[in-house]
Design a protein around this motif. Structure first.
Motif, mmCIF file in Angstrom:
data_model
loop_
_atom_site.group_PDB
_atom_site.id
_atom_site.type_symbol
_atom_site.label_atom_id
_atom_site.label_comp_id
_atom_site.label_asym_id
_atom_site.label_seq_id
_atom_site.Cartn_x
_atom_site.Cartn_y
_atom_site.Cartn_z
ATOM 1 N N LYS A 172 7.990 4.285 1.281
ATOM 2 C CA LYS A 172 6.520 4.303 1.421
ATOM 3 C C LYS A 172 5.891 3.140 0.664
ATOM 4 N N TYR A 173 6.314 2.907 -0.569
ATOM 5 C CA TYR A 173 5.697 1.866 -1.396
ATOM 6 C C TYR A 173 6.373 0.509 -1.236
ATOM 7 N N ARG A 174 7.341 0.395 -0.349
ATOM 8 C CA ARG A 174 7.826 -0.930 0.033
ATOM 9 C C ARG A 174 6.972 -1.547 1.137
ATOM 10 N N ASN A 175 6.061 -0.786 1.654
ATOM 11 C CA ASN A 175 5.165 -1.271 2.699
ATOM 12 C C ASN A 175 4.192 -2.296 2.118
ATOM 13 N N GLU A 176 3.770 -3.223 2.965
ATOM 14 C CA GLU A 176 2.872 -4.290 2.507
ATOM 15 C C GLU A 176 1.489 -3.779 2.140
ATOM 16 N N LYS A 177 1.076 -2.666 2.740
ATOM 17 C CA LYS A 177 -0.263 -2.164 2.396
ATOM 18 C C LYS A 177 -0.317 -1.651 0.966
ATOM 19 N N PHE A 178 0.834 -1.382 0.368
ATOM 20 C CA PHE A 178 0.916 -1.015 -1.039
ATOM 21 C C PHE A 178 1.440 -2.172 -1.896
ATOM 22 N N LYS A 179 1.352 -3.386 -1.376
ATOM 23 C CA LYS A 179 1.751 -4.595 -2.101
ATOM 24 C C LYS A 179 3.235 -4.593 -2.489
ATOM 25 N N SER A 180 4.036 -3.783 -1.821
ATOM 26 C CA SER A 180 5.489 -3.708 -2.063
ATOM 27 C C SER A 180 5.809 -3.515 -3.538
ATOM 28 N N VAL A 181 5.087 -2.594 -4.180
ATOM 29 C CA VAL A 181 5.269 -2.390 -5.620
ATOM 30 C C VAL A 181 6.596 -1.697 -5.924
ATOM 31 N N SER A 213 3.840 14.377 5.027
ATOM 32 C CA SER A 213 2.486 13.985 4.620
ATOM 33 C C SER A 213 2.151 12.570 5.071
ATOM 34 N N GLU A 214 3.129 11.687 5.112
ATOM 35 C CA GLU A 214 2.898 10.337 5.610
ATOM 36 C C GLU A 214 2.710 10.337 7.129
ATOM 37 N N GLU A 215 3.427 11.195 7.817
ATOM 38 C CA GLU A 215 3.292 11.252 9.270
ATOM 39 C C GLU A 215 1.933 11.788 9.681
ATOM 40 N N TYR A 216 1.421 12.758 8.966
ATOM 41 C CA TYR A 216 0.113 13.348 9.275
ATOM 42 C C TYR A 216 -1.018 12.693 8.496
ATOM 43 N N LYS A 217 -0.709 11.642 7.711
ATOM 44 C CA LYS A 217 -1.717 10.887 6.958
ATOM 45 C C LYS A 217 -2.527 11.801 6.033
ATOM 46 N N LEU A 218 -1.846 12.589 5.260
ATOM 47 C CA LEU A 218 -2.497 13.478 4.301
ATOM 48 C C LEU A 218 -2.786 12.719 3.004
ATOM 49 N N VAL A 219 -3.797 13.165 2.288
ATOM 50 C CA VAL A 219 -4.196 12.503 1.043
ATOM 51 C C VAL A 219 -3.176 12.828 -0.049
ATOM 52 N N PRO A 220 -3.067 11.982 -1.087
ATOM 53 C CA PRO A 220 -2.086 12.250 -2.163
ATOM 54 C C PRO A 220 -2.332 13.569 -2.891
ATOM 55 N N ASP A 221 -3.589 14.016 -2.984
ATOM 56 C CA ASP A 221 -3.859 15.280 -3.675
ATOM 57 C C ASP A 221 -3.182 16.451 -2.974
#
Length: 482
Positions: free
Chosen positions: A460-469, A265-273
């Motif tokens: 995925k959530y270590r990325n800076e676009k997610f503020k590394s939460v 889903s991350e590779e194809y940029k699918l929405v979380p839903d």
């Protein structure tokens, strides 16, 4: 004697064609012109042929008044094609006598005599006049104003006035009026908001009254989410299907499959839903169908295809999903599995997931803050997605997982205040004590960063676009909050 014989011989001789030259010769020789005989083709006709019979009838025909008609004509000529309108054809064929069609404009203002007796029309006029007199005698009864409505907001007062204007006040008593207000969906939501932000509990903030986005459906939001709370109970997967149904598939295999689907889903940029719906479809299908471990990836790819068709604007093609499996499964196998999944689920794809409730709970949590916290929103989504991989979280409802994610995220971001307030309790329907078990299990997932081998969500959530939460964690335990 010789003359008679010659006469009979001439009578027996076959007729000869008479031409102009022969007629002229006979005339000059003193002979008499004879009537030209019938053509030779007439010899093939019978003695009583149709043509001969018709000629005889013409010669000896009786008078026109006594002659019988050979055909009967239809009295209704509505099926005859004409250039006039259909209504003219019907009138001409059924009600009027035949008239000559005259060229010129068609007269439209034709007077039609009424077929209703005059006495009946006069009686109707009297009834209408009597009704008009009765209506003029009606008086409008003034409405009683509820004192609690005086303190309503301007927007709520406008809605109340709009609903009351649509119901005649002189035909409704006070008791009936209260019943209609309770049954009307808009009024029901308005009375709830009045209690929420009014004098009963002023600490609860109304999150739907100032909603400017029409897609958020502020007027119906409370009823919509109440319906979703009922739906999540009726259509939830089994929490123990690994023990009761599956013998070849384990919870560890399910976790590996979900972790791989997160990467896709991350590779194809699918929405979380799409991700949440895919996991829901997998669990619901495994709850009622035995699956071999060789076909488990086929089930995951098929559920991802179905969820993409339902949630995405531009869903990937079937060939794309076959490609990401290294062509382990063909297109026909994926489509066959798709038919099996949809038929088993009865095409019921409108299922509330954790993401459905998480949006509203995050909005309720940030209602009191002037500037929404992006870190809090990303952290709540991160904690909710961590539960997708774990099979043990199937025993919790999606709404409960969403509320626990908001609770733990607020506790991590701001440890000075209690994470739960009356507004969240009102819109989630859960008290802080109801979230205790779920919050403890979720905190174990948050702190268990070294032993876990399924790191797709954490990366995925270590990325800076997610503020590394993914690197954030609460320094204090949450036991003291309950």
């Amino acid at each position: 004697m010789n003359k008679e014989n010659t006469a009979t011989v001439k009578a027996v001789e076959p007729p000869v064609r008479l031409t102009r030259a022969r007629a002229k010769a006979l005339g000059t020789t003193g002979g008499h012109a004879q009537k030209p005989p019938r053509p030779e083709s007439s010899r093939f006709l019978g003695a009583k042929s149709k043509r001969v019979a018709s000629d005889e009838q013409q010669q000896t025909a009786p008078p026109a008044s006594l002659q019988k008609k050979r055909r009967t004509t239809l009295s209704d000529v509505t099926n005859v094609l004409c250039k006039q309108p259909y209504s003219t054809c019907f009138t001409a064929g059924k009600f009027q006598k035949s008239k000559q069609v005259t060229k010129g404009p068609i007269r439209k203002n034709v007077k039609v005599t009424p077929t209703v007796p005059k006495a009946v029309l006069d009686n109707q006029d009297d009834v209408k006049n009597k009704i008009a007199e009765d209506i003029s005698k009606l008086t409008v009864v003034p409405q009683k104003v509820n004192p609690s409505h005086i303190s309503m907001l301007k927007g709520e007062r406008h809605k109340e006035h709009r609903f009351r204007a649509s119901v005649p006040s002189q035909t409704i008593s006070d008791d009936t009026k209260d019943g209609l207000v309770a049954q009307h969906p808009l009024q029901k939501g308005e009375t709830n908001h009045e209690k929420v932000g009014g004098s009963d509990n002023p600490s609860i903030i109304d999150i739907d009254s100032n909603q400017k986005d029409p897609l958020m459906c502020g007027l119906y939001a409370s009823d919509i989410y109440q319906h979703k709370r009922v739906t999540e109970l009726n259509q939830r997967p089994s929490s123990d299907y690994m023990e009761s149904m599956q013998r070849d598939v384990t919870s560890g295999m399910r976790g590996i499959l979900v972790d791989w689907i997160i990467e896709v889903s991350e590779e194809y940029k699918l929405v979380p839903d799409t991700l949440y719906l895919t996991v829901n479809l997998i669990d619901r299908y495994l709850s009622g169908n035995y699956m071999e471990k060789q076909k488990l990836q086929l089930l995951g790819v098929t559920c991802l295809l179905i969820a993409s068709k339902y949630e995405e604007m531009n869903a990937p093609q079937v060939e794309d999903f076959c490609y990401i499996t290294a062509n382990t499964y063909s297109k026909e196998e994926v489509l066959q599995m798709e038919r099996k999944v949809l038929n088993f689920l009865c095409f019921q794809l409108s299922i509330p997931t954790t993401k459905t409730f998480l949006r509203r709970y995050i909005h309720a949590a940030q209602a009191s803050s002037k500037i929404p916290s992006v870190d809090f929103e990303f952290l709540a989504n991160y904690l909710a997605e961590l539960t997708l991989v774990e099979y043990s979280f199937l025993k919790f409802l999606p709404s409960l997982i969403a509320a626990s994610a908001v609770f733990l995220a607020r506790c991590t971001v701001n440890q000075s205040a209690h994470p739960w307030n009356p507004t969240l309790e009102h819109y989630t329907g859960y008290k802080a004590a109801d979230l205790k078990v779920t919050v403890f299990a979720m905190q174990d997932l948050q702190l268990n960063t070294s032993n876990s081998t399924l790191n797709a969500i954490r990366q995925k959530y270590r990325n800076e676009k997610f503020k590394s939460v993914a690197n954030m964690s609460s320094s204090k335990a949450v036991q003291y909050l309950f």
